[in-house]
Design a protein around this motif. Structure first.
Motif, mmCIF file in Angstrom:
data_model
loop_
_atom_site.group_PDB
_atom_site.id
_atom_site.type_symbol
_atom_site.label_atom_id
_atom_site.label_comp_id
_atom_site.label_asym_id
_atom_site.label_seq_id
_atom_site.Cartn_x
_atom_site.Cartn_y
_atom_site.Cartn_z
ATOM 1 N N GLY A 93 0.821 -1.208 0.000
ATOM 2 C CA GLY A 93 0.000 0.000 0.000
ATOM 3 C C GLY A 93 0.851 1.252 0.000
ATOM 4 N N ILE A 94 0.355 2.280 -0.689
ATOM 5 C CA ILE A 94 1.059 3.575 -0.713
ATOM 6 C C ILE A 94 0.058 4.639 -0.280
ATOM 7 N N LEU A 95 0.468 5.433 0.704
ATOM 8 C CA LEU A 95 -0.412 6.496 1.180
ATOM 9 C C LEU A 95 0.339 7.823 1.114
ATOM 10 N N VAL A 96 -0.239 8.805 0.459
ATOM 11 C CA VAL A 96 0.344 10.148 0.453
ATOM 12 C C VAL A 96 -0.494 11.005 1.382
ATOM 13 N N GLN A 97 0.127 11.487 2.456
ATOM 14 C CA GLN A 97 -0.618 12.288 3.430
ATOM 15 C C GLN A 97 -1.008 13.635 2.821
ATOM 16 N N LEU A 98 -2.289 13.965 2.929
ATOM 17 C CA LEU A 98 -2.784 15.265 2.443
ATOM 18 C C LEU A 98 -2.927 16.226 3.624
ATOM 19 N N PRO A 99 -2.852 17.530 3.451
ATOM 20 C CA PRO A 99 -2.662 18.218 2.173
ATOM 21 C C PRO A 99 -1.202 18.231 1.735
ATOM 22 N N LEU A 100 -1.011 18.342 0.423
ATOM 23 C CA LEU A 100 0.337 18.511 -0.131
ATOM 24 C C LEU A 100 0.621 20.007 -0.276
ATOM 25 N N PRO A 101 1.902 20.401 -0.328
ATOM 26 C CA PRO A 101 2.206 21.823 -0.573
ATOM 27 C C PRO A 101 1.564 22.300 -1.879
ATOM 28 N N GLU A 102 1.281 23.601 -1.951
ATOM 29 C CA GLU A 102 0.491 24.140 -3.073
ATOM 30 C C GLU A 102 1.107 23.930 -4.452
ATOM 31 N N HIS A 103 2.459 23.832 -4.523
ATOM 32 C CA HIS A 103 3.088 23.697 -5.843
ATOM 33 C C HIS A 103 2.955 22.272 -6.399
ATOM 34 N N ILE A 104 2.385 21.368 -5.600
ATOM 35 C CA ILE A 104 2.215 19.982 -6.069
ATOM 36 C C ILE A 104 0.736 19.724 -6.375
ATOM 37 N N HIS A 105 0.490 19.129 -7.533
ATOM 38 C CA HIS A 105 -0.864 18.862 -8.008
ATOM 39 C C HIS A 105 -1.329 17.545 -7.357
ATOM 40 N N ALA A 106 -2.176 17.663 -6.327
ATOM 41 C CA ALA A 106 -2.541 16.474 -5.522
ATOM 42 C C ALA A 106 -3.214 15.387 -6.371
ATOM 43 N N ASP A 107 -4.135 15.781 -7.276
ATOM 44 C CA ASP A 107 -4.838 14.763 -8.082
ATOM 45 C C ASP A 107 -3.856 13.974 -8.941
ATOM 46 N N LYS A 108 -2.883 14.694 -9.510
ATOM 47 C CA LYS A 108 -1.884 14.047 -10.369
ATOM 48 C C LYS A 108 -1.102 13.002 -9.554
ATOM 49 N N VAL A 109 -0.727 13.397 -8.334
ATOM 50 C CA VAL A 109 0.044 12.505 -7.466
ATOM 51 C C VAL A 109 -0.791 11.274 -7.090
ATOM 52 N N LEU A 110 -2.020 11.510 -6.644
ATOM 53 C CA LEU A 110 -2.861 10.386 -6.199
ATOM 54 C C LEU A 110 -3.173 9.440 -7.357
ATOM 55 N N ASN A 111 -3.352 9.997 -8.550
ATOM 56 C CA ASN A 111 -3.690 9.164 -9.711
ATOM 57 C C ASN A 111 -2.493 8.341 -10.194
ATOM 58 N N THR A 112 -1.284 8.699 -9.726
ATOM 59 C CA THR A 112 -0.075 7.976 -10.136
ATOM 60 C C THR A 112 0.116 6.684 -9.332
ATOM 61 N N ILE A 113 -0.494 6.636 -8.145
ATOM 62 C CA ILE A 113 -0.386 5.416 -7.325
ATOM 63 C C ILE A 113 -1.137 4.289 -8.045
ATOM 64 N N HIS A 114 -0.507 3.126 -8.170
ATOM 65 C CA HIS A 114 -1.205 1.993 -8.802
ATOM 66 C C HIS A 114 -2.486 1.703 -8.022
ATOM 67 N N ALA A 115 -3.569 1.482 -8.763
ATOM 68 C CA ALA A 115 -4.874 1.289 -8.105
ATOM 69 C C ALA A 115 -4.833 0.138 -7.093
ATOM 70 N N ASP A 116 -4.017 -0.901 -7.360
ATOM 71 C CA ASP A 116 -3.991 -2.035 -6.435
ATOM 72 C C ASP A 116 -3.142 -1.749 -5.184
ATOM 73 N N LYS A 117 -2.483 -0.555 -5.150
ATOM 74 C CA LYS A 117 -1.746 -0.156 -3.940
ATOM 75 C C LYS A 117 -2.387 1.085 -3.296
ATOM 76 N N ASP A 118 -3.527 1.502 -3.823
ATOM 77 C CA ASP A 118 -4.193 2.731 -3.384
ATOM 78 C C ASP A 118 -5.021 2.462 -2.128
ATOM 79 N N VAL A 119 -4.337 2.298 -0.984
ATOM 80 C CA VAL A 119 -5.019 1.877 0.238
ATOM 81 C C VAL A 119 -5.864 2.982 0.870
ATOM 82 N N ASP A 120 -5.748 4.210 0.391
ATOM 83 C CA ASP A 120 -6.657 5.281 0.827
ATOM 84 C C ASP A 120 -7.981 5.191 0.060
#
Ligand code: NAD
Length: 285
Positions: A93-120
């Motif tokens: 599983g991969i979890l990216v803690q939100l919120p991310l700093p403003e210069h990072i596009h959160a949707d882009k980051v979350l969508n990059t996690i493989h769906a089968d590791k998207d434990v959030d």
């Protein structure tokens, strides 16, 4: 007076079962489920949340690996780390803690996690699976709310459920969960008019607007189930929710407290998703 739905007690019970499950799985497969947690920046609340997740993993035997990165981390670097973790067979599983700093596009980051590791359970694929009644990895907070409602023993069928809040991480997947469970669902949001009229006919209220005391106790239908997702820290350091708890307790049949309601279940469902992802990766499901 309403009966309290005790999220802390339910979380503790589920964690005992998960700990036994993890011990058996680790013996059989030669490794424990692994969760990678990525934290970018210095937000104090995020550091507390990540620490709590690390402690919870340890309690049930999940190997957690934290990646704590400075606020200046570039999006490119973060995406590179996620690509590495996507390809690491020890990471379930991969979890990216939100919120991310403003210069990072959160949707882009979350969508990059493989769906089968998207434990959030935030990836569009997993939200889509829920929408078409094929739940895979389910968003932790809404899934935890369903488990809390189930403890009342009341059937969802024929019930009017009102979700207050329509965010990607709570309100929207919550509505899909309630629909899957068989309730008749209304979603209220910042443009909804006459919120009170919606709450007054709800058999199940899930409050997730992030507005302290938004839901007045007098609005609650007699005997309703009230799930308060909101978290607000008061000046004296104590926590409160989106619902006026004292007044709502006089009308509701069941109600979750803040703290000790939804919060502990969110982390518990993260552990459950990590174990599910592991089972998928070792070919058990
Ligand atoms: P958000 O700000 O992303 O979304 C809030 C939603 O509420 C929006 O859809 C907005 O339209 C709606 N809203 C705002 N004002 C409203 C109003 N007056 N009437 C009706 N709808 C209104 O927030 P979020 O990330 O979904 O979180 C909501 C709350 O839940 C926050 O307090 C957050 O801290 C808490 N939360 C708790 C947990 C937990 O584990 N307990 C997990 C996630 C979020």
């Amino acid at each position: 007076m309403a009966q309290i739905i005790d999220g802390k007690a339910l979380a503790a019970k589920l964690k005992v079962d998960m700990q036994m499950d993890v011990t058996t799985l680790a013996q059989k497969h030669g490794r424990s489920p692994g969760l990678a947690v990525i934290l970018v920046g210095d937000d104090p609340a995020s550091h507390v949340y990540v620490k709590n997740k690390e402690i919870a993993c340890e309690e049930v035997g999940i190997a957690s690996i934290s990646h704590k990165l400075p606020a200046s981390t570039t999006q490119e670097h973060l995406l590179g780390l996620i690509a590495e973790l996507n390809n690491d067979p020890k990471v379930d599983g991969i979890l990216v803690q939100l919120p991310l700093p403003e210069h990072i596009h959160a949707d882009k980051v979350l969508n990059t996690i493989h769906a089968d590791k998207d434990v959030d359970g935030f990836h569009p694929f997993n939200v889509g699976c829920l929408a078409v009644r094929q739940p895979a990895l389910r968003s932790c907070t809404p899934y935890g709310c369903i488990k809390l409602i189930e403890t009342t023993g009341i059937s969802f069928h024929g019930k009017e459920a009102v979700v207050v809040g329509a965010s990607n991480i709570v309100g929207r997947p919550m509505a899909l969960e309630l629909l899957l469970a068989g309730a008749t669902v209304t979603v209220c949001h910042r443009f909804t008019e006459n919120l009170q009229s919606h709450i007054e006919r709800a058999d199940i209220v899930v409050a997730a607007a992030g507005k302290q005391g938004l839901i007045q106790g007098e609005w609650i239908k007699k005997g309703a189930i009230v799930i308060d997702v909101g978290i607000h820290r008061l000046e004296d350091g104590s926590l409160t929710g989106d619902v006026d708890f004292e007044a709502a307790s006089k009308h509701a049949g069941w109600i979750t407290p803040v703290p000790g309601g939804v919060g502990p279940m969110t982390i518990t469902m993260l552990l459950s998703n990590t174990i599910s992802a592991f089972k998928n990766h070792v070919g058990l499901v």
